[in-house]
Design a protein around this motif. Structure first.
Motif, mmCIF file in Angstrom:
data_model
loop_
_atom_site.group_PDB
_atom_site.id
_atom_site.type_symbol
_atom_site.label_atom_id
_atom_site.label_comp_id
_atom_site.label_asym_id
_atom_site.label_seq_id
_atom_site.Cartn_x
_atom_site.Cartn_y
_atom_site.Cartn_z
ATOM 1 N N UNK A 14 8.357 -42.143 14.828
ATOM 2 C CA UNK A 14 7.346 -43.196 14.914
ATOM 3 C C UNK A 14 5.987 -42.645 15.350
ATOM 4 N N UNK A 15 5.910 -41.314 15.551
ATOM 5 C CA UNK A 15 4.680 -40.711 16.072
ATOM 6 C C UNK A 15 4.278 -41.317 17.414
ATOM 7 N N UNK A 16 5.244 -41.698 18.199
ATOM 8 C CA UNK A 16 4.968 -42.323 19.495
ATOM 9 C C UNK A 16 4.708 -41.285 20.571
ATOM 10 N N UNK A 17 4.184 -41.741 21.710
ATOM 11 C CA UNK A 17 3.890 -40.818 22.801
ATOM 12 C C UNK A 17 5.159 -40.223 23.425
ATOM 13 N N UNK A 18 5.167 -38.895 23.573
ATOM 14 C CA UNK A 18 6.321 -38.199 24.159
ATOM 15 C C UNK A 18 5.820 -37.271 25.256
ATOM 16 N N UNK A 19 6.527 -37.228 26.361
ATOM 17 C CA UNK A 19 6.217 -36.287 27.443
ATOM 18 C C UNK A 19 7.403 -35.351 27.630
ATOM 19 N N UNK A 20 7.163 -34.070 27.457
ATOM 20 C CA UNK A 20 8.212 -33.090 27.734
ATOM 21 C C UNK A 20 8.320 -32.892 29.242
ATOM 22 N N UNK A 21 9.529 -32.641 29.708
ATOM 23 C CA UNK A 21 9.767 -32.383 31.130
ATOM 24 C C UNK A 21 10.528 -31.066 31.235
ATOM 25 N N UNK A 22 10.178 -30.257 32.200
ATOM 26 C CA UNK A 22 10.886 -28.973 32.312
ATOM 27 C C UNK A 22 12.138 -29.114 33.165
ATOM 28 N N UNK A 53 10.518 -39.787 27.445
ATOM 29 C CA UNK A 53 10.733 -38.500 28.113
ATOM 30 C C UNK A 53 11.589 -37.570 27.266
ATOM 31 N N UNK A 54 11.200 -36.296 27.251
ATOM 32 C CA UNK A 54 11.970 -35.281 26.536
ATOM 33 C C UNK A 54 12.231 -34.128 27.496
ATOM 34 N N UNK A 55 13.321 -34.228 28.246
ATOM 35 C CA UNK A 55 13.659 -33.124 29.143
ATOM 36 C C UNK A 55 14.198 -31.982 28.289
ATOM 37 N N UNK A 56 13.659 -30.792 28.525
ATOM 38 C CA UNK A 56 13.979 -29.643 27.674
ATOM 39 C C UNK A 56 14.858 -28.644 28.419
ATOM 40 N N UNK A 57 15.910 -28.193 27.759
ATOM 41 C CA UNK A 57 16.822 -27.202 28.343
ATOM 42 C C UNK A 57 17.643 -26.580 27.222
ATOM 43 N N UNK A 58 18.365 -25.513 27.559
ATOM 44 C CA UNK A 58 19.302 -24.934 26.596
ATOM 45 C C UNK A 58 20.709 -25.275 27.072
ATOM 46 N N UNK A 106 9.427 -24.013 28.420
ATOM 47 C CA UNK A 106 9.309 -25.423 28.030
ATOM 48 C C UNK A 106 8.118 -25.632 27.103
ATOM 49 N N UNK A 107 6.989 -24.973 27.404
ATOM 50 C CA UNK A 107 5.807 -25.076 26.529
ATOM 51 C C UNK A 107 6.140 -24.574 25.132
ATOM 52 N N UNK A 108 6.832 -23.448 25.102
ATOM 53 C CA UNK A 108 7.185 -22.859 23.812
ATOM 54 C C UNK A 108 8.021 -23.835 22.977
ATOM 55 N N UNK A 109 9.030 -24.410 23.619
ATOM 56 C CA UNK A 109 9.924 -25.324 22.894
ATOM 57 C C UNK A 109 9.207 -26.636 22.554
ATOM 58 N N UNK A 110 8.356 -27.106 23.461
ATOM 59 C CA UNK A 110 7.595 -28.327 23.179
ATOM 60 C C UNK A 110 6.766 -28.130 21.913
ATOM 61 N N UNK A 114 6.705 -30.105 18.285
ATOM 62 C CA UNK A 114 5.499 -30.908 18.046
ATOM 63 C C UNK A 114 5.153 -31.872 19.175
ATOM 64 N N UNK A 115 5.475 -31.490 20.404
ATOM 65 C CA UNK A 115 5.129 -32.309 21.563
ATOM 66 C C UNK A 115 3.935 -31.634 22.240
ATOM 67 N N UNK A 116 2.920 -32.440 22.545
ATOM 68 C CA UNK A 116 1.652 -31.841 23.004
ATOM 69 C C UNK A 116 1.477 -31.780 24.505
#
Ligand code: PSU
Ligand code: MN
Length: 298
Positions: A14-22, A53-58, A106-110, A114-116
Motif C-alpha cells: 500500500x506504500x504506507x508508512x513503515x518504521x524499521x526497528x533494530x 513496525x518492522x522489527x528486523x532480525x535474522x 538493520x540499515x542495510x536490510x531496511x 525499501x524502508x527509509x
C-alpha cells in the motif's frame, strides 16, 4: 530472500508508512524479561502513531523484516542469538543461525526492503581509547553509505563523543537535532557538544530528507538526534561510566562485546535508572520515527 511479516507485506504493497526497528537492543541491550515487553510496546508505539513496525532480525538463517510475536520472544529469550553487523549476515544465512541486527545491519536490510527510516536507542561510534584499539562502530560507516534515516538519542555516552562527531563530519553524514541544538548523549540530554542544525517538527525532517535525496546525496544516511526528556542524573552517570570503563578494561572486553558489556554494567549498577532511561529513549524515538514516516508517505 527476505521474509516479511503479514503487516509489513500489506504496508509495503500500500506504500504506507513503515518504521524499521533494530533488534540488538532487544537481544543485547536490555535485560530479560523487560526486553521482550519493551520490544512489543515499541511496536505498539509505532502503530499508535500511524505507521507499521518492522522489527528486523535474522531468524534460523532467514532475513526477517517484521517479526511475529513468537519470533520476537525467541530473539528476546534465547541464549544463542548473536549480534550481527553487516559482515556477519552471510554467515548466518549459510549457517541457518539467528542473530539480532545492529544499526549498521538493520540499515542495510531496511534499504533492501525499501524502508527509509528506523528507530534505535543510541548510535554506535568511536570508542574511548580508539587511538589505541581502533574501535569505531560500523554504525558510522553504514551511515556514510546507506540512505536511511536513523532516529536516535545521539550517540551512546560510553563513547568518545567529539571523535564520533568528527567522523560523521568527515563522512558527510547530515545530523539534525530534534528541537535541540545540543548533540544528545543517550542517557544524557546534552553531551556537551553543539549541533549546527535544528528542526522542530516531524514534517520538516521529512522535507529535509526529500531535499537530501533530490540534491543527489543518495548514499548517506541522516541522523535525527532526539534528546531524552527525563535524563539520568549526570553525577550518577559519570560514576557508572568511570567504573564501567575500568571494569571493561580489567576484564579485557574487546570488539563487539564492548557495547553490550557497558550497557549491562549500567543496568546492573544503576538501580533501574539506566533501564528506565533506555526504555524512555527507545519509545520516544519510535514515536518520532513514526511521525516522520507518516509525513514521508504523504
Ligand atoms: N541503542 C541501545 N542499545 C543498544 C544499541 C543501540 O539503546 O544495544 C546497539 C545498536 O545495535 C548499535 C550497537 O548498532 O549497539 C553498537 O554496537 P558496536 O559499538 O559494537 O558497533
Ligand atoms: Mn566496536
Amino acid at each position: 530472500m527476505i521474509r516479511y511479516s503479514s503487516e509489513v507485506k500489506s504496508a509495503l504493497a500500500a506504500n504506507g508508512p513503515i518504521v524499521a526497528l533494530e533488534s540488538t537492543i532487544i537481544a543485547h541491550g536490555l535485560p530479560r524479561p523487560k526486553n521482550l515487553e519493551v520490544a512489543l510496546e515499541v511496536q505498539n508505539v509505532v502503530r499508535n502513531h500511524g505507521a507499521t513496525p518492522a522489527t528486523i532480525a535474522i531468524i534460523d538463517g532467514a532475513i526477517n523484516v517484521g517479526l511475529e510475536d513468537s519470533e520476537l520472544e525467541k530473539l528476546a529469550n534465547s541464549n544463542n542469538v548473536s549480534k550481527a553487523s553487516i559482515r556477519d549476515i552471510p554467515f548466518h544465512l549459510t549457517g541457518g543461525s539467528s542473530a539480532a541486527t545492529t544499526v549498521a545491519a538493520t540499515s542495510h536490510i531496511a534499504q533492501l526492503a525499501n524502508i527509509q527510516i528506523f528507530a534505535t536507542g543510541g548510535l554506535g561510534g568511536v570508542h574511548r581509547g580508539a587511538e589505541r584499539t581502533w574501535d569505531e562502530s560500523a554504525d558510522i560507516q553504514s551511515l556514510s553509505s546507506i540512505p536511511v534515516i536513523v532516529v536516535c538519542a545521539g550517540a551512546k555516552s560510553i563513547l568518545d563523543i567529539p571523535a564520533t562527531l568528527e567522523r560523521l563530519e568527515t563522512y558527510s553524514v547530515p545530523i539534525v537535532g530534534y528541537q535541540t541544538s545540543k548533540f544528545p548523549g543517550f542517557y544524557l540530554a546534552d553531551s556537551g557538544y553543539s549541533l549546527e542544525h535544528k528542526l522542530d517538527k516531524p514534517e520538516e525532517i521529512a522535507r529535509l530528507w526529500k531535499e537530501q535525496i533530490s540534491a543527489g546525496i543518495t548514499e548517506k544516511g541522516l541522523v535525527v538526534a532526539n534528546p531524552v526528556v527525563n535524563q539520568m542524573d549526570p553525577r550518577l552517570h559519570a560514576k557508572l561510566l568511570e567504573d564501567g570503563l575500568t571494569s571493561a578494561t580489567s576484564k579485557n572486553i574487546s570488539g563487539k562485546d564492548v557495547t553490550p558489556f557497558l550497557l549491562e554494567y549500567f543496568h546492573k549498577n544503576s538501580n533501574g535508572e539506566s533501564l528506565r532511561v533506555n526504555i524512555e529513549i527507545i519509545k520516544a524515538n519510535a514515536q518520532l520515527a513514526a511521525q516522520i514516516a507518516v509525513n514521508l508517505a504523504r
